[in-house]
Write a protein that holds these residues in place. Structure first.
Motif, PDB file in Angstrom:
ATOM      1  N   PRO A 545       0.808  -1.229   0.000  1.00  0.00           N
ATOM      2  CA  PRO A 545       0.000   0.000   0.000  1.00  0.00           C
ATOM      3  C   PRO A 545       0.844   1.283   0.000  1.00  0.00           C
ATOM      4  N   PHE A 546       2.022   1.226   0.595  1.00  0.00           N
ATOM      5  CA  PHE A 546       2.883   2.413   0.587  1.00  0.00           C
ATOM      6  C   PHE A 546       3.323   2.743  -0.841  1.00  0.00           C
ATOM      7  N   TYR A 547       3.675   1.712  -1.592  1.00  0.00           N
ATOM      8  CA  TYR A 547       4.107   1.916  -2.978  1.00  0.00           C
ATOM      9  C   TYR A 547       2.951   2.381  -3.863  1.00  0.00           C
ATOM     10  N   VAL A 548       1.743   1.937  -3.532  1.00  0.00           N
ATOM     11  CA  VAL A 548       0.573   2.365  -4.296  1.00  0.00           C
ATOM     12  C   VAL A 548       0.371   3.874  -4.167  1.00  0.00           C
ATOM     13  N   VAL A 549       0.606   4.402  -2.973  1.00  0.00           N
ATOM     14  CA  VAL A 549       0.429   5.843  -2.760  1.00  0.00           C
ATOM     15  C   VAL A 549       1.300   6.639  -3.720  1.00  0.00           C
ATOM     16  N   HIS A 550       2.579   6.305  -3.773  1.00  0.00           N
ATOM     17  CA  HIS A 550       3.495   7.047  -4.644  1.00  0.00           C
ATOM     18  C   HIS A 550       3.198   6.774  -6.121  1.00  0.00           C
ATOM     19  N   ALA A 551       2.863   5.543  -6.443  1.00  0.00           N
ATOM     20  CA  ALA A 551       2.574   5.202  -7.835  1.00  0.00           C
ATOM     21  C   ALA A 551       1.357   5.962  -8.343  1.00  0.00           C
ATOM     22  N   ARG A 552       0.356   6.128  -7.492  1.00  0.00           N
ATOM     23  CA  ARG A 552      -0.835   6.878  -7.895  1.00  0.00           C
ATOM     24  C   ARG A 552      -0.462   8.333  -8.196  1.00  0.00           C
ATOM     25  N   GLN A 553       0.405   8.909  -7.370  1.00  0.00           N
ATOM     26  CA  GLN A 553       0.861  10.284  -7.621  1.00  0.00           C
ATOM     27  C   GLN A 553       1.663  10.363  -8.919  1.00  0.00           C
ATOM     28  N   THR A 554       2.466   9.328  -9.168  1.00  0.00           N
ATOM     29  CA  THR A 554       3.226   9.267 -10.421  1.00  0.00           C
ATOM     30  C   THR A 554       2.278   9.223 -11.613  1.00  0.00           C
ATOM     31  N   ARG A 555       1.281   8.377 -11.525  1.00  0.00           N
ATOM     32  CA  ARG A 555       0.294   8.279 -12.607  1.00  0.00           C
ATOM     33  C   ARG A 555      -0.366   9.616 -12.871  1.00  0.00           C
ATOM     34  N   ASN A 556      -0.694  10.338 -11.815  1.00  0.00           N
ATOM     35  CA  ASN A 556      -1.363  11.628 -11.971  1.00  0.00           C
ATOM     36  C   ASN A 556      -0.462  12.641 -12.674  1.00  0.00           C
ATOM     37  N   ARG A 557       0.832  12.635 -12.323  1.00  0.00           N
ATOM     38  CA  ARG A 557       1.759  13.584 -12.942  1.00  0.00           C
ATOM     39  C   ARG A 557       1.856  13.332 -14.458  1.00  0.00           C
ATOM     40  N   VAL A 558       1.996  12.083 -14.839  1.00  0.00           N
ATOM     41  CA  VAL A 558       2.114  11.758 -16.260  1.00  0.00           C
ATOM     42  C   VAL A 558       0.797  12.040 -16.976  1.00  0.00           C
ATOM     43  N   ALA A 559      -0.324  11.700 -16.353  1.00  0.00           N
ATOM     44  CA  ALA A 559      -1.626  11.960 -16.960  1.00  0.00           C
ATOM     45  C   ALA A 559      -1.840  13.448 -17.181  1.00  0.00           C
ATOM     46  N   HIS A 560      -1.417  14.247 -16.213  1.00  0.00           N
ATOM     47  CA  HIS A 560      -1.573  15.690 -16.335  1.00  0.00           C
ATOM     48  C   HIS A 560      -0.754  16.233 -17.506  1.00  0.00           C
ATOM     49  N   ALA A 561       0.483  15.773 -17.650  1.00  0.00           N
ATOM     50  CA  ALA A 561       1.328  16.231 -18.753  1.00  0.00           C
ATOM     51  C   ALA A 561       0.725  15.844 -20.097  1.00  0.00           C
ATOM     52  N   LEU A 562       0.220  14.614 -20.206  1.00  0.00           N
ATOM     53  CA  LEU A 562      -0.396  14.186 -21.461  1.00  0.00           C
ATOM     54  C   LEU A 562      -1.658  14.990 -21.752  1.00  0.00           C
ATOM     55  N   ARG A 563      -2.437  15.293 -20.726  1.00  0.00           N
ATOM     56  CA  ARG A 563      -3.635  16.109 -20.948  1.00  0.00           C
ATOM     57  C   ARG A 563      -3.267  17.501 -21.433  1.00  0.00           C
ATOM     58  N   GLN A 564      -2.241  18.099 -20.834  1.00  0.00           N
ATOM     59  CA  GLN A 564      -1.807  19.413 -21.296  1.00  0.00           C
ATOM     60  C   GLN A 564      -1.407  19.379 -22.764  1.00  0.00           C
ATOM     61  N   ALA A 565      -0.636  18.362 -23.140  1.00  0.00           N
ATOM     62  CA  ALA A 565      -0.178  18.255 -24.522  1.00  0.00           C
ATOM     63  C   ALA A 565      -1.341  18.021 -25.473  1.00  0.00           C
ATOM     64  N   ASN A 566      -2.232  17.096 -25.122  1.00  0.00           N
ATOM     65  CA  ASN A 566      -3.361  16.799 -26.005  1.00  0.00           C
ATOM     66  C   ASN A 566      -4.298  17.985 -26.149  1.00  0.00           C
ATOM     67  N   GLU A 567      -4.537  18.697 -25.062  1.00  0.00           N
ATOM     68  CA  GLU A 567      -5.431  19.860 -25.143  1.00  0.00           C
ATOM     69  C   GLU A 567      -4.825  20.955 -26.009  1.00  0.00           C
ATOM     70  N   ALA A 568      -3.502  21.142 -25.921  1.00  0.00           N
ATOM     71  CA  ALA A 568      -2.856  22.162 -26.751  1.00  0.00           C
ATOM     72  C   ALA A 568      -3.015  21.831 -28.233  1.00  0.00           C
ATOM     73  N   ILE A 569      -2.824  20.551 -28.579  1.00  0.00           N
ATOM     74  CA  ILE A 569      -2.966  20.160 -29.987  1.00  0.00           C
ATOM     75  C   ILE A 569      -4.428  20.227 -30.419  1.00  0.00           C
ATOM     76  N   GLU A 570      -5.333  19.813 -29.557  1.00  0.00           N
ATOM     77  CA  GLU A 570      -6.757  19.843 -29.892  1.00  0.00           C
ATOM     78  C   GLU A 570      -7.225  21.255 -30.218  1.00  0.00           C
ATOM     79  N   VAL A 571      -6.772  22.230 -29.447  1.00  0.00           N
ATOM     80  CA  VAL A 571      -7.145  23.624 -29.718  1.00  0.00           C
ATOM     81  C   VAL A 571      -6.677  24.025 -31.114  1.00  0.00           C
ATOM     82  N   GLN A 572      -5.458  23.648 -31.466  1.00  0.00           N
ATOM     83  CA  GLN A 572      -4.925  24.001 -32.769  1.00  0.00           C
ATOM     84  C   GLN A 572      -5.706  23.308 -33.894  1.00  0.00           C
ATOM     85  N   LEU A 573      -5.994  22.023 -33.710  1.00  0.00           N
ATOM     86  CA  LEU A 573      -6.737  21.287 -34.738  1.00  0.00           C
ATOM     87  C   LEU A 573      -8.147  21.838 -34.895  1.00  0.00           C
ATOM     88  N   LEU A 574      -8.778  22.193 -33.783  1.00  0.00           N
ATOM     89  CA  LEU A 574     -10.136  22.739 -33.832  1.00  0.00           C
ATOM     90  C   LEU A 574     -10.151  24.099 -34.517  1.00  0.00           C
TER      91      LEU A 574
END
Length: 580
Positions: A545-574
């Motif tokens: 469970p201790f490792y899950v805590v940090h892994a969940r935070q890691t997942r969130n950081r990567v997900a946030h970066a991908l969302r930022q990138a995808n949203e930037a491209i989506e705005v341009q494509l739209l």
């Protein structure tokens, strides 16, 4: 090959003719100037050589600024290694701890190549570790942490290689200062080391005495910045960063005189074609590379973070060009989204097929946290040799033998043409040649095994979907770029910079944009390490469970970066779909 690579593989018009204008006599003339001085960081001799660089850049039409900043610099002075009263030939290293005047004496303990497991499986407290291989920051960190008093490194040959052993990237802060080495560190030759190794392996108690004298502390060091804007003359327009260090071990004619000559010749020839540029060129010559663990580039990244964040489109680093026998052009480091540019340049100039490799934690790559795509460092390498841990830059690298005689004028001109080819594209192409389909493919390859291993613990299918979306979006952006107007091209470039700011740190850092990660070797996609740590755990472990805590935070950081990138491209494509 991606659509972006296919559409630009021929390079901008005039690239071939630009390479043909490289003048080997000019390159060698610069090298003769650099070969006149030993350029230790922060010394008058180094500054005198910096003045030469400044005069040259101003003659080429660049606006220059010679900056002096505080840097934590360590200059090795002398060492002594005594075994049974007999002195062995030795050197000490930058960031080694200096010993008292009488030195220190302790038993030797042999630890092989000095990996963490080899050091921790023995009791090295209060002892001197004997290590196979050149002195490195990771061994220094492991030995310091384990309580060793000193280190003796066995060179892979008869030459003694100068090294900086700090695991701290750039200048230490109050938070990282404690990570500096706490051991006295020396290197001896292969033959002397072989005798000591055999004695230790035979169970003999071997007493060694070390004395190290190292001049470590804060001092002012120079940093030369040379700017030339695009023809628009807008001082806030985007720019390409070209950089290389000027400080040297000994005369350092290849490392880094060859690269400095390449930079000067590239600066001259590119300035003559400034009318074709779509963005500016900034050229930086660093101090503190060899004696401060990249203190110059790290300081610049911190001090000019906002300017770099807003305006820098890519970073090309140059190190140790023109070495004799350096016939391998297939293995230089490059970030995923610039692999196509590197491959095209190497093939166009040499005909070799650039396989490339992941960039390592070296070569003044201080700008990943800012989010700047980067390429190169060392460019041309020696064919593989029979001796393990011998540098790919030539046996003379980091020794007093790095002299004019080990430069091949044809190789220097060839390497310079590759750098010119790359810079010409980055400066002139309407749309920046950043291929985020390649980035997405590389990320998906990293996520695939983790997706299986974590399915029942912490699902990451959302990350995979986001990476797949990135690939589709990046491909669509590339297709749009092929028919974009100049106005649309500028918008696409701004989008690509936004994407880079979000994604480069995920690939090459812990994800922290404002502090430098350590100089220790790092695994690929360091920002995913929290997920990998969880995947390595036994599912029945009470620690899970201790490792899950940090892994969940890691997942969130990567997900946030991908969302930022995808949203930037989506705005341009739209916007493009709407005809905005």
């Amino acid at each position: 090959m991606s659509e972006l690579q296919r559409s630009s593989s021929s390079g901008p018009a005039g690239t071939s003719s630009l390479g043909a204008t490289v003048e080997p006599t000019r390159l060698m003339g610069h090298l003769r100037e650099f070969a006149r001085r030993v350029k230790l960081s922060g010394t008058p001799e180094e500054l005198e050589s910096f003045r030469y660089l400044q005069r040259q850049m101003e003659q080429f039409g660049y606006r220059t600024q010679l900056i002096f900043h505080d840097a934590y610099i360590s200059l090795p002075i002398r060492s002594r290694v005594l075994i049974d009263g007999h002195e062995l030939k030795s050197i000490t290293h930058s960031m080694s701890v200096p010993t008292p005047q009488d030195g220190l004496t302790a038993d030797l303990v042999y630890v092989g190549e000095g990996d963490e497991a080899a050091i921790t499986r023995q009791d090295v407290r209060g002892r001197i570790v004997l290590v196979d291989g050149i002195a490195t920051e990771d061994v220094a960190a492991f030995a310091s942490r384990a309580g060793a008093l000193g280190q003796i490194h066995i060179s892979p040959n008869e030459h003694l290689y100068e090294m900086c052993v700090s695991p701290v990237w750039g200048n230490p802060s109050q938070h990282t200062r404690a990570h500096l080495p706490s051991t006295a560190i020396c290197t001896i030759s292969r033959d002397d080391g072989a005798i000591l190794r055999e004695r230790c392996l035979n169970g003999e108690t071997v007493r060694a005495s070390l004395r190290t004298e190292v001049d470590t502390g804060w001092r002012k060091t120079p940093l030369l910045v040379a700017d030339l804007e695009a023809p628009t003359g807008d001082p806030d327009s985007p720019f390409v960063l070209l950089s290389g260090h000027h400080d040297t071990w000994h005369y350092g004619v290849m490392d880094n005189g060859g690269a400095n000559a390449t930079m000067l010749e590239a600066a001259r020839l590119l300035a003559e074609r400034r009318a074709d540029w779509r963005r500016g060129l900034r050229i930086c010559f660093w101090s503190g590379h060899s004696h401060g663990r990249y203190s110059g580039s790290a300081w610049y990244a911190d001090e000019y973070w906002d300017d770099l964040d807003r305006r820098c489109v890519a970073h090309v680093n140059v190190d140790s060009t023109g070495g004799e026998g350096a016939t391998i052009l297939t293995n230089s480091g490059v970030i995923d989204e610039l692999k196509g540019v590197a491959a095209d340049a190497v093939k166009a100039v040499t005909g070799q097929i650039h396989a490339g490799r992941r960039q390592g934690r070296a070569a003044d790559q201080s700008f990943w946290g800012v989010g700047i795509p980067s390429m190169f460092g060392s460019l041309s390498h020696q064919p593989p040799g029979p001796v393990k841990m011998l540098t790919a830059l030539g046996w003379w690298w980091h020794t007093p033998h790095d002299l004019f005689e080990h430069i091949d004028p044809d190789n220097l001109a060839r390497d310079t043409k590759i750098i010119l080819w790359v810079l010409d594209r980055l400066l002139k192409e309407r749309v920046l040649p950043l291929d985020y389909t390649a980035y997405a493919d590389a990320l998906l390859a990293e996520l695939a095994p983790l997706d299986d291993e974590l399915a029942d613990i912490l699902p990451i299918d959302g990350l995979k979907r986001a990476a797949e979306t990135l690939r589709r979006h990046a491909a669509a952006l590339t297709a749009m770029a092929s028919t974009a107007s100049d106005r649309d091209a500028e918008r696409i470039n701004q989008t690509l910079m936004q994407v880079a700011r979000a994604l480069v740190p995920i690939n090459y850092t812990t994800g922290e944009r404002f502090h430098h990660d350590s100089a220790m070797p790092h695994p690929a996609w360091l920002a995913l390490e929290g997920l990998r740590e969880l995947a390595r755990q036994d599912a029945r472990s009470t620690d899970l469970p201790f490792y899950v805590v940090h892994a969940r935070q890691t997942r969130n950081r990567v997900a946030h970066a991908l969302r930022q990138a995808n949203e930037a491209i989506e705005v341009q494509l739209l916007d493009h779909a709407r005809g905005a």
